[in-house]
Write a protein that holds these residues in place. Structure first.
Motif, PDB file in Angstrom:
ATOM      1  N   LEU A 281       4.089  16.329   6.282  1.00 45.76           N
ATOM      2  CA  LEU A 281       4.323  14.904   6.525  1.00 45.76           C
ATOM      3  C   LEU A 281       5.678  14.507   5.937  1.00 45.76           C
ATOM      4  CD1 LEU A 281       2.733  12.374   7.665  1.00 45.76           C
ATOM      5  CD2 LEU A 281       2.347  11.795   5.254  1.00 45.76           C
ATOM      6  N   LEU A 282       6.556  13.988   6.758  1.00 42.76           N
ATOM      7  CA  LEU A 282       7.886  13.578   6.303  1.00 42.76           C
ATOM      8  C   LEU A 282       8.112  12.080   6.439  1.00 42.76           C
ATOM      9  CD1 LEU A 282       9.983  16.513   7.820  1.00 42.76           C
ATOM     10  CD2 LEU A 282       9.176  16.245   5.467  1.00 42.76           C
ATOM     11  N   ASP A 283       7.149  11.377   7.034  1.00 39.78           N
ATOM     12  CA  ASP A 283       7.274   9.940   7.244  1.00 39.78           C
ATOM     13  C   ASP A 283       5.892   9.323   7.048  1.00 39.78           C
ATOM     14  OD1 ASP A 283       7.633   7.361   8.102  1.00 39.78           O
ATOM     15  OD2 ASP A 283       8.271   7.885  10.137  1.00 39.78           O
ATOM     16  N   THR A 284       5.770   8.366   6.132  1.00 37.41           N
ATOM     17  CA  THR A 284       4.456   7.774   5.854  1.00 37.41           C
ATOM     18  C   THR A 284       3.842   7.132   7.093  1.00 37.41           C
ATOM     19  OG1 THR A 284       5.472   5.671   5.169  1.00 37.41           O
ATOM     20  CG2 THR A 284       5.074   7.322   3.445  1.00 37.41           C
TER      21      THR A 284
ATOM     22  N   MET B 283       0.847  -1.194   0.000  1.00 38.10           N
ATOM     23  CA  MET B 283       0.000   0.000   0.000  1.00 38.10           C
ATOM     24  C   MET B 283       0.877   1.236   0.000  1.00 38.10           C
ATOM     25  SD  MET B 283      -2.996   1.113   2.688  1.00 38.10           S
ATOM     26  CE  MET B 283      -4.135  -0.099   2.032  1.00 38.10           C
ATOM     27  N   THR B 284       0.487   2.239  -0.802  1.00 32.76           N
ATOM     28  CA  THR B 284       1.225   3.496  -0.829  1.00 32.76           C
ATOM     29  C   THR B 284       0.642   4.469   0.186  1.00 32.76           C
ATOM     30  OG1 THR B 284      -0.191   4.548  -2.470  1.00 32.76           O
ATOM     31  CG2 THR B 284       1.630   3.191  -3.311  1.00 32.76           C
ATOM     32  N   CYS B 285       1.382   5.544   0.414  1.00 34.46           N
ATOM     33  CA  CYS B 285       0.919   6.587   1.331  1.00 34.46           C
ATOM     34  C   CYS B 285      -0.403   7.181   0.855  1.00 34.46           C
ATOM     35  CB  CYS B 285       1.993   7.663   1.436  1.00 34.46           C
ATOM     36  SG  CYS B 285       1.569   9.056   2.493  1.00 34.46           S
ATOM     37  N   ALA B 286      -0.523   7.431  -0.459  1.00 33.88           N
ATOM     38  CA  ALA B 286      -1.763   7.996  -1.001  1.00 33.88           C
ATOM     39  C   ALA B 286      -2.933   7.048  -0.797  1.00 33.88           C
ATOM     40  CB  ALA B 286      -1.585   8.319  -2.482  1.00 33.88           C
ATOM     41  N   GLN B 287      -2.710   5.755  -0.996  1.00 34.85           N
ATOM     42  CA  GLN B 287      -3.771   4.770  -0.806  1.00 34.85           C
ATOM     43  C   GLN B 287      -4.182   4.665   0.662  1.00 34.85           C
ATOM     44  OE1 GLN B 287      -1.674   1.509  -2.591  1.00 34.85           O
ATOM     45  NE2 GLN B 287      -2.744   1.700  -4.564  1.00 34.85           N
TER      46      GLN B 287
ATOM     47  N   TYR C 231      -5.456  10.651  -6.693  1.00 34.52           N
ATOM     48  CA  TYR C 231      -6.660  10.253  -7.423  1.00 34.52           C
ATOM     49  C   TYR C 231      -6.631   8.783  -7.856  1.00 34.52           C
ATOM     50  CZ  TYR C 231      -8.137  15.076  -7.391  1.00 34.52           C
ATOM     51  OH  TYR C 231      -8.565  16.306  -6.979  1.00 34.52           O
ATOM     52  N   ARG C 232      -5.478   8.140  -7.695  1.00 30.70           N
ATOM     53  CA  ARG C 232      -5.391   6.727  -8.034  1.00 30.70           C
ATOM     54  C   ARG C 232      -6.231   5.924  -7.027  1.00 30.70           C
ATOM     55  NH1 ARG C 232      -1.536   4.190 -11.043  1.00 30.70           N
ATOM     56  NH2 ARG C 232      -0.020   5.888 -10.744  1.00 30.70           N
TER      57      ARG C 232
ATOM     58  N   LEU D 233       6.447  11.273  -1.534  1.00 27.10           N
ATOM     59  CA  LEU D 233       5.898  10.377  -0.523  1.00 27.10           C
ATOM     60  C   LEU D 233       4.609   9.703  -0.966  1.00 27.10           C
ATOM     61  CD1 LEU D 233       6.240  11.769   3.124  1.00 27.10           C
ATOM     62  CD2 LEU D 233       7.404   9.837   2.052  1.00 27.10           C
ATOM     63  N   PHE D 234       3.921  10.258  -1.957  1.00 35.90           N
ATOM     64  CA  PHE D 234       2.633   9.691  -2.361  1.00 35.90           C
ATOM     65  C   PHE D 234       2.750   8.215  -2.726  1.00 35.90           C
ATOM     66  CE2 PHE D 234       1.103  14.152  -3.447  1.00 35.90           C
ATOM     67  CZ  PHE D 234       0.204  14.191  -2.405  1.00 35.90           C
ATOM     68  N   ASN D 235       3.815   7.857  -3.445  1.00 38.58           N
ATOM     69  CA  ASN D 235       3.998   6.470  -3.872  1.00 38.58           C
ATOM     70  C   ASN D 235       4.892   5.672  -2.935  1.00 38.58           C
ATOM     71  OD1 ASN D 235       2.367   6.074  -6.106  1.00 38.58           O
ATOM     72  ND2 ASN D 235       3.816   7.079  -7.491  1.00 38.58           N
ATOM     73  N   ALA D 236       5.332   6.282  -1.858  1.00 38.06           N
ATOM     74  CA  ALA D 236       6.188   5.574  -0.905  1.00 38.06           C
ATOM     75  C   ALA D 236       5.377   4.507  -0.179  1.00 38.06           C
ATOM     76  CB  ALA D 236       6.785   6.551   0.092  1.00 38.06           C
ATOM     77  N   PRO D 237       5.980   3.371   0.124  1.00 40.32           N
ATOM     78  CA  PRO D 237       5.233   2.315   0.817  1.00 40.32           C
ATOM     79  C   PRO D 237       4.804   2.745   2.208  1.00 40.32           C
ATOM     80  CG  PRO D 237       7.579   1.777   0.706  1.00 40.32           C
ATOM     81  CD  PRO D 237       7.374   2.985  -0.157  1.00 40.32           C
ATOM     82  N   ALA D 238       3.618   2.314   2.579  1.00 38.85           N
ATOM     83  CA  ALA D 238       3.072   2.641   3.903  1.00 38.85           C
ATOM     84  C   ALA D 238       2.393   1.398   4.455  1.00 38.85           C
ATOM     85  CB  ALA D 238       2.081   3.792   3.808  1.00 38.85           C
TER      86      ALA D 238
END
Length: 533
Positions: free
Chosen positions: A132-135, A1-5, A32-33, A165-170
């Motif tokens: 936000l600097l850390d997911t 899961m990404t940060c955006a998700q 928007y994804r 960060l949007f696509n960074a893993p979370a």
């Protein structure tokens, strides 16, 4: 899961967000994804200021925070005005924005949409602004925002997320649930003192503000037990129901109500700023309280602003009203209804030349749309409605003549209210000057098929400022502005539009309003005044 998700999942599943307002940009596409098919409705305004006003209207109509997705840089400076209005009126609003990559922040490299410090620019318009600097910190930051909304004095909260960060893993938190939050209760000793003073009072007065809107039953029962004339501010309109015999309305700036206030020996002020736009719209500092003033507010700083306080309680308004009720098991008799009726008769609002032309306008609206939510800009009918209109319930009347007092609010805020309350009709009260700030949002109303009635009062310019210039001996400049053909413009957007100049014509237009789209009704102010004289 990404940060955006993860963000979308938390907003929808944990905080119940069903609508977001925003204009996609290259920096926010990852937000928007997955939005399509998620069950969260996305509404696209035609300007970010419109997004903020729509979120504001949504929040005021429901009590739930309005949520916006906003692009870096110009998107944030565009929405800043709407955030200022929400801050001034304590409206919960969550603004999620992008910001440039973490490794470029503050370096002044001329990046797309770059500001020296976006967070610093917006911090003065928010309850807090966070980068936000850390997911893994996302759940904590969101719960902090919703803690402000649910258990403190609400207002806008801004969370910016760097685009890298949007696509960074979370990692979703295991079985994440927000905490149960309870607002502050009043100190029992202070409450007992307040109750004793109110028992001993001979001429009590109650002032109820927007902080009370979620507790209409407690508010109504308490003022009846106290038998006290009650000012309900603009944002508290409808709190006591329609035409309550103890309701003085939002008329604290008018002489008869000011006389009651100056003669009151004990005043109970709950959830109200005691600010200028509710108590001193004539700007003469003439609202004077000489009796003992009891103030109840969630914000401790608010207790000592604008008036000298005798007893202050930091507490939730609704809980305080309910607990005060326990001290008054039986109604007191202090002639409150007679004092209220006498003051209203002395005001003579229906016969006042400043208000009389609008009496048939609101009577016509009430007959055609008795349950309507009225959302206003800063315009002549709104100034009159603040004094004339009585609503059956709270959250059905709000406008931009309070607090920040921005123009352009009425139309997009009405759209937000309609999205929030599809079960109720909504009327936007706008003027020919102010509506030009956000006229493009008619396109949003058409696209979303929102049956909002846009009542456009056309008095050929900035009438309020014209009068102010005349009264102060200033030559008119910049106020006699040229208006476009509003009917042609509205129809160009695909909006039905018509022109009226009398109550009968207005009634006819309202009777044929569409159910699947907006209707613009242009009222010729000059002809209206002649026809109702």
């Amino acid at each position: 899961m990404t940060c955006a998700q993860l963000l979308l999942q938390l907003l929808r599943d944990t905080y119940g967000v069903d609508t977001v307002f925003g204009i996609p940009g290259v920096h926010t596409v990852e937000l928007y994804r997955g939005l399509e098919g998620s069950g969260v409705r996305h509404v696209t305004p035609r300007h970010e200021q419109g997004a903020g006003f729509m979120a504001d209207g949504y929040a005021r109509a429901t009590g739930k925070p309005g949520v916006c997705f906003i692009i870096t840089g110009p998107g944030m400076t565009n929405i800043a005005t709407a955030m200022g209005q929400a801050l001034a009126d304590s409206v919960p609003m969550l603004v999620i924005s992008s910001v440039n990559r973490r490794d470029t922040l503050g370096r002044g490299q001329g990046r797309l949409h770059e500001l020296p410090s976006q967070q610093q620019t917006l911090s003065g318009l928010t309850r807090f602004s966070h980068t936000l600097l850390d997911t893994q910190a996302l759940p904590e930051v969101l719960v902090r925002a919703y803690t402000i909304f649910r258990s403190s004095r609400p207002g806008p909260v801004h969370i910016e997320i760097p685009i890298d960060l949007f696509n960074a893993p979370a990692t979703p938190p295991a079985k994440w649930q927000p905490p149960e939050l309870y607002r502050a209760a009043p100190d029992p000793r202070g409450l007992a003192t307040a109750a004793r003073w109110l028992h001993e009072a001979q001429r009590p007065l109650v002032l109820l503000g927007g902080g009370c809107v979620d507790s209409p039953e407690a508010a109504c029962t308490l003022v009846e037990r106290l038998d006290a004339p009650t000012v309900t501010t603009i944002n508290a309109k409808g709190l006591l129901g329609e035409h309550h015999p103890l309701d003085l309305g939002a008329n604290a700036s008018l002489p008869a109500v000011r006389k009651l206030a100056s003669e009151a020996d004990v005043i109970l002020a709950v959830g109200t700023e005691l600010g200028e736009t509710d108590y001193d719209v004539v700007f003469d500092d003439g609202f004077l309280l000489t009796g003992k003033l009891i103030r109840i507010d969630l914000d401790p700083e608010q207790l000592v602003r604008n008036q000298r306080v005798s007893l202050g309680l930091v507490a939730d308004s609704g809980m305080s009203l309910a607990l005060l009720l326990e001290h008054f098991p039986q109604p007191l008799q202090r002639g409150g209804r007679a004092r209220t009726a006498q003051a209203l008769a002395a005001l003579g609002l229906g016969d006042d030349p400043a208000f009389a032309p609008f009496v048939p306008l609101f009577a016509t609206l009430k007959e055609a749309m008795p349950d309507a939510v009225l959302v206003g800009d800063s315009t002549a009918p709104v100034y009159a409605a603040n004094h004339l209109v009585s609503q059956p319930a709270p959250r059905r009347f709000f406008n931009a003549s309070t607090g920040y007092g921005t123009l352009g609010y009425g139309l997009p805020a009405a759209l937000g209210a309609q999205l929030a309350r599809p079960d109720l009709p909504v009327v936007a009260l706008v003027g020919d000057g102010g509506v030009m700030f956000t006229l493009s949002e008619i396109a949003t109303a058409v696209e979303e098929q929102l049956p909002v009635v846009i009542l456009l009062w056309h008095n050929a310019g900035y009438e309020e400022i014209r009068r102010y210039m005349d009264a102060h001996g200033v030559e008119r400049l910049g106020v006699d502005i040229r208006a476009p053909d509003f009917l042609t413009l509205a129809r160009g957007f695909g909006c039905l539009a018509t022109h009226v100049d009398s109550p009968a014509a207005l009634a006819e237009a309202l009777a044929s309003r569409p159910k699947d789209g907006p209707l613009l009704i242009e009222v010729d102010a000059t002809q209206w005044h002649r026809n109702v004289a």
